[in-house]
Design an enzyme around this catalytic site. Structure first.
Site, PDB file in Angstrom:
ATOM      1  N   ASP A  12      24.155 -60.933 -11.821  1.00  0.00           N
ATOM      2  CA  ASP A  12      23.814 -60.597 -13.089  1.00  0.00           C
ATOM      3  C   ASP A  12      23.310 -61.839 -13.864  1.00  0.00           C
ATOM      4  O   ASP A  12      23.109 -62.993 -13.146  1.00  0.00           O
ATOM      5  CB  ASP A  12      25.164 -60.399 -13.936  1.00  0.00           C
ATOM      6  CG  ASP A  12      24.785 -60.196 -15.489  1.00  0.00           C
ATOM      7  OD1 ASP A  12      23.825 -59.569 -15.898  1.00  0.00           O
ATOM      8  OD2 ASP A  12      25.797 -60.900 -16.267  1.00  0.00           O
ATOM      9  N   SER A  13      22.509 -61.611 -15.008  1.00  0.00           N
ATOM     10  CA  SER A  13      21.948 -63.021 -15.774  1.00  0.00           C
ATOM     11  C   SER A  13      23.236 -63.868 -16.119  1.00  0.00           C
ATOM     12  O   SER A  13      22.680 -64.907 -16.344  1.00  0.00           O
ATOM     13  CB  SER A  13      21.438 -62.310 -16.887  1.00  0.00           C
ATOM     14  OG  SER A  13      21.976 -61.698 -17.644  1.00  0.00           O
ATOM     15  N   TYR A  44      18.333 -62.644 -20.044  1.00  0.00           N
ATOM     16  CA  TYR A  44      17.185 -61.990 -19.673  1.00  0.00           C
ATOM     17  C   TYR A  44      16.629 -61.072 -20.696  1.00  0.00           C
ATOM     18  O   TYR A  44      15.492 -60.717 -20.559  1.00  0.00           O
ATOM     19  CB  TYR A  44      17.601 -61.272 -18.460  1.00  0.00           C
ATOM     20  CG  TYR A  44      17.781 -62.173 -17.020  1.00  0.00           C
ATOM     21  CD1 TYR A  44      17.624 -63.305 -17.021  1.00  0.00           C
ATOM     22  CD2 TYR A  44      18.009 -61.446 -15.892  1.00  0.00           C
ATOM     23  CE1 TYR A  44      17.984 -64.291 -16.096  1.00  0.00           C
ATOM     24  CE2 TYR A  44      17.995 -62.211 -14.659  1.00  0.00           C
ATOM     25  CZ  TYR A  44      18.151 -63.518 -14.729  1.00  0.00           C
ATOM     26  OH  TYR A  44      18.253 -64.349 -13.604  1.00  0.00           O
ATOM     27  N   GLY A  45      17.420 -60.375 -21.378  1.00  0.00           N
ATOM     28  CA  GLY A  45      17.123 -59.371 -22.199  1.00  0.00           C
ATOM     29  C   GLY A  45      15.997 -59.622 -23.229  1.00  0.00           C
ATOM     30  O   GLY A  45      15.575 -58.912 -23.904  1.00  0.00           O
ATOM     31  N   CYS A  75      23.053 -56.003 -13.740  1.00  0.00           N
ATOM     32  CA  CYS A  75      22.498 -56.209 -15.060  1.00  0.00           C
ATOM     33  C   CYS A  75      21.343 -55.338 -15.099  1.00  0.00           C
ATOM     34  O   CYS A  75      20.476 -55.043 -14.383  1.00  0.00           O
ATOM     35  CB  CYS A  75      21.756 -57.915 -14.755  1.00  0.00           C
ATOM     36  SG  CYS A  75      20.772 -58.314 -16.162  1.00  0.00           S
ATOM     37  N   ASN A  76      21.436 -54.603 -16.395  1.00  0.00           N
ATOM     38  CA  ASN A  76      20.385 -53.553 -16.716  1.00  0.00           C
ATOM     39  C   ASN A  76      19.113 -54.232 -16.802  1.00  0.00           C
ATOM     40  O   ASN A  76      18.019 -53.366 -16.200  1.00  0.00           O
ATOM     41  CB  ASN A  76      20.866 -52.952 -17.928  1.00  0.00           C
ATOM     42  CG  ASN A  76      21.964 -52.032 -18.059  1.00  0.00           C
ATOM     43  OD1 ASN A  76      21.933 -50.784 -17.576  1.00  0.00           O
ATOM     44  ND2 ASN A  76      23.070 -52.704 -17.762  1.00  0.00           N
ATOM     45  N   SER A  77      18.907 -55.413 -17.451  1.00  0.00           N
ATOM     46  CA  SER A  77      17.567 -55.795 -17.602  1.00  0.00           C
ATOM     47  C   SER A  77      17.042 -56.277 -16.222  1.00  0.00           C
ATOM     48  O   SER A  77      15.835 -55.924 -15.945  1.00  0.00           O
ATOM     49  CB  SER A  77      17.488 -56.969 -18.441  1.00  0.00           C
ATOM     50  OG  SER A  77      18.347 -56.871 -19.674  1.00  0.00           O
ATOM     51  N   GLU A 153      28.875 -63.367 -25.859  1.00  0.00           N
ATOM     52  CA  GLU A 153      28.565 -64.573 -25.316  1.00  0.00           C
ATOM     53  C   GLU A 153      29.293 -65.719 -26.039  1.00  0.00           C
ATOM     54  O   GLU A 153      29.565 -66.735 -25.539  1.00  0.00           O
ATOM     55  CB  GLU A 153      26.974 -65.159 -25.176  1.00  0.00           C
ATOM     56  CG  GLU A 153      26.363 -64.406 -24.480  1.00  0.00           C
ATOM     57  CD  GLU A 153      26.234 -65.004 -22.973  1.00  0.00           C
ATOM     58  OE1 GLU A 153      26.732 -65.861 -22.580  1.00  0.00           O
ATOM     59  OE2 GLU A 153      25.978 -63.865 -22.155  1.00  0.00           O
ATOM     60  N   CYS A 185      23.940 -51.954 -20.829  1.00  0.00           N
ATOM     61  CA  CYS A 185      23.639 -53.679 -21.104  1.00  0.00           C
ATOM     62  C   CYS A 185      25.321 -53.843 -20.449  1.00  0.00           C
ATOM     63  O   CYS A 185      26.284 -53.357 -20.956  1.00  0.00           O
ATOM     64  CB  CYS A 185      23.556 -54.099 -22.191  1.00  0.00           C
ATOM     65  SG  CYS A 185      23.765 -55.979 -22.249  1.00  0.00           S
ATOM     66  N   THR A 186      25.420 -54.585 -19.418  1.00  0.00           N
ATOM     67  CA  THR A 186      26.736 -54.877 -18.691  1.00  0.00           C
ATOM     68  C   THR A 186      27.679 -55.896 -19.827  1.00  0.00           C
ATOM     69  O   THR A 186      28.957 -55.801 -19.510  1.00  0.00           O
ATOM     70  CB  THR A 186      26.492 -55.817 -17.454  1.00  0.00           C
ATOM     71  OG1 THR A 186      25.625 -56.982 -17.618  1.00  0.00           O
ATOM     72  CG2 THR A 186      25.934 -54.859 -16.415  1.00  0.00           C
ATOM     73  N   HIS A 187      27.260 -56.177 -20.679  1.00  0.00           N
ATOM     74  CA  HIS A 187      27.867 -56.980 -21.813  1.00  0.00           C
ATOM     75  C   HIS A 187      28.848 -55.923 -22.702  1.00  0.00           C
ATOM     76  O   HIS A 187      29.691 -56.222 -23.180  1.00  0.00           O
ATOM     77  CB  HIS A 187      27.302 -57.682 -22.684  1.00  0.00           C
ATOM     78  CG  HIS A 187      26.536 -59.076 -22.291  1.00  0.00           C
ATOM     79  ND1 HIS A 187      26.046 -59.235 -21.163  1.00  0.00           N
ATOM     80  CD2 HIS A 187      27.190 -60.306 -22.540  1.00  0.00           C
ATOM     81  CE1 HIS A 187      25.848 -60.556 -20.908  1.00  0.00           C
ATOM     82  NE2 HIS A 187      26.491 -61.123 -21.701  1.00  0.00           N
TER      83      HIS A 187
HETATM   84  N1  DGL Z   1      23.268 -58.393 -18.095  1.00  0.00           N
HETATM   85  C1  DGL Z   1      22.202 -58.080 -19.223  1.00  0.00           C
HETATM   86  C2  DGL Z   1      21.998 -56.782 -19.151  1.00  0.00           C
HETATM   87  O1  DGL Z   1      22.556 -56.083 -18.688  1.00  0.00           O
HETATM   88  C3  DGL Z   1      22.620 -58.401 -20.704  1.00  0.00           C
HETATM   89  C4  DGL Z   1      22.529 -59.998 -21.095  1.00  0.00           C
HETATM   90  C5  DGL Z   1      21.107 -60.815 -20.885  1.00  0.00           C
HETATM   91  O2  DGL Z   1      20.343 -60.354 -21.818  1.00  0.00           O
HETATM   92  O3  DGL Z   1      20.969 -61.488 -19.946  1.00  0.00           O
HETATM   93  O4  DGL Z   1      20.757 -56.176 -19.563  1.00  0.00           O
END
Ligand code: DGL
Length: 265
Positions: A12-13, A44-45, A75-77, A153, A185-187
């Protein structure tokens, strides 16, 4: 054939992917895991897709170098940016978060009105619309919710400031009267309380983390790679950021199963 007792690599990011790691651990308790969180370069988003792709492939290469038997892009992004490349580049099975969640949402919606909330990078990529292939009768509403990641975060998952932002970020999906919302988004699984409070009980939340865990289970079975369960599973966590910060926030948000966090140069 791959080594069944090799670890699963999860990337993940940052530490949002720990929600995916937790789902994988719940569903596959015998599996060893190596987790990489690219906290030094997240979020990353907010990055251009080419940059996300470059960073993500670097981290995935690192996991493959460690001999993992499967890759999970948690991570979705990053999933939106690299899935096609990753499947060509690596010999091991690659599982990601977008398709499993899209499939579940399409299966559970009653009205055909589906929402997805995600980062700007994921929203811009159109990856959920592609994954759903928006069949006739389904209407997809996408809302980027950039400030949600900031709250998580900072370790904040409740309170009036978050509630106010949630009302603002979720206004488009409320207006579209979705009956199913993908937490893209994984958060966001860490914000289920506030999201369901604002949307009400009539909206089914689909967690990309939970769905990805199920997909990992199926992918291992299909590749004949399920661990033989010879001893307690071991988990290693790496971050490109500050290990103490990663472990402190990770433990606070997802539980104290995160022990030592190692630095990845
Ligand atoms: N993990 C990222 C996602 O699922 C979200 C956090 C990021 O923007 O890095 O898109």
């Amino acid at each position: 054939m791959g080594d069944r007792n090799a670890p699963i690599g999860i990337f993940d990011s940052g530490f949002g992917g720990l929600t995916v790691a937790r789902a994988v651990m719940d569903q596959l308790p015998d599996e060893d895991i190596v987790y990489v969180g690219d906290s030094a370069r997240s979020p990353y988003g907010e990055l251009p897709v080419g940059q996300v792709r470059e960073y993500a492939l670097e981290c995935l290469d690192h996991l493959v170098d460690q001999g993992v038997k499967m890759l999970v892009i948690a991570c979705n992004s990053a999933s939106a940016a690299v899935l096609a490349d990753a499947r060509e580049r690596y010999a091991v099975p690659v599982v990601e978060v977008i398709r499993p969640a899209a499939r579940r949402a399409a299966a559970v919606t009653r009205t055909g009105r589906i929402g997805v909330i995600c980062t700007r990078a994921t929203a811009t990529s159109g990856a959920y619309a592609d994954a759903l292939a928006v069949p006739p009768g389904v209407r997809l509403t996408t809302a980027a919710c950039p400030r949600f990641v900031d709250f998580v975060e900072a370790g904040v998952t409740g309170g009036p400031a978050l509630l106010e932002v949630a009302h603002d970020h979720l206004a488009p999906v409320l207006a579209a009267e979705v009956d199913t919302l993908i937490l893209g988004c994984t958060h966001y699984p860490l914000l289920t309380g506030v999201i369901s409070y604002v949307l009400g009980e009539g909206v089914t939340l689909v967690s990309s983390a939970e769905e990805c865990g199920q997909q990992a289970w199926a992918a291992l079975l299909e590749a004949d790679l399920l661990a033989e369960g010879t001893g307690p599973a071991s988990h290693r966590f790496f971050t490109t950021g500050a290990p103490e910060q990663f472990s402190e926030l990770g433990r606070r948000l997802v539980g104290d199963w995160i022990d030592r966090v190692e630095q990845l140069a």
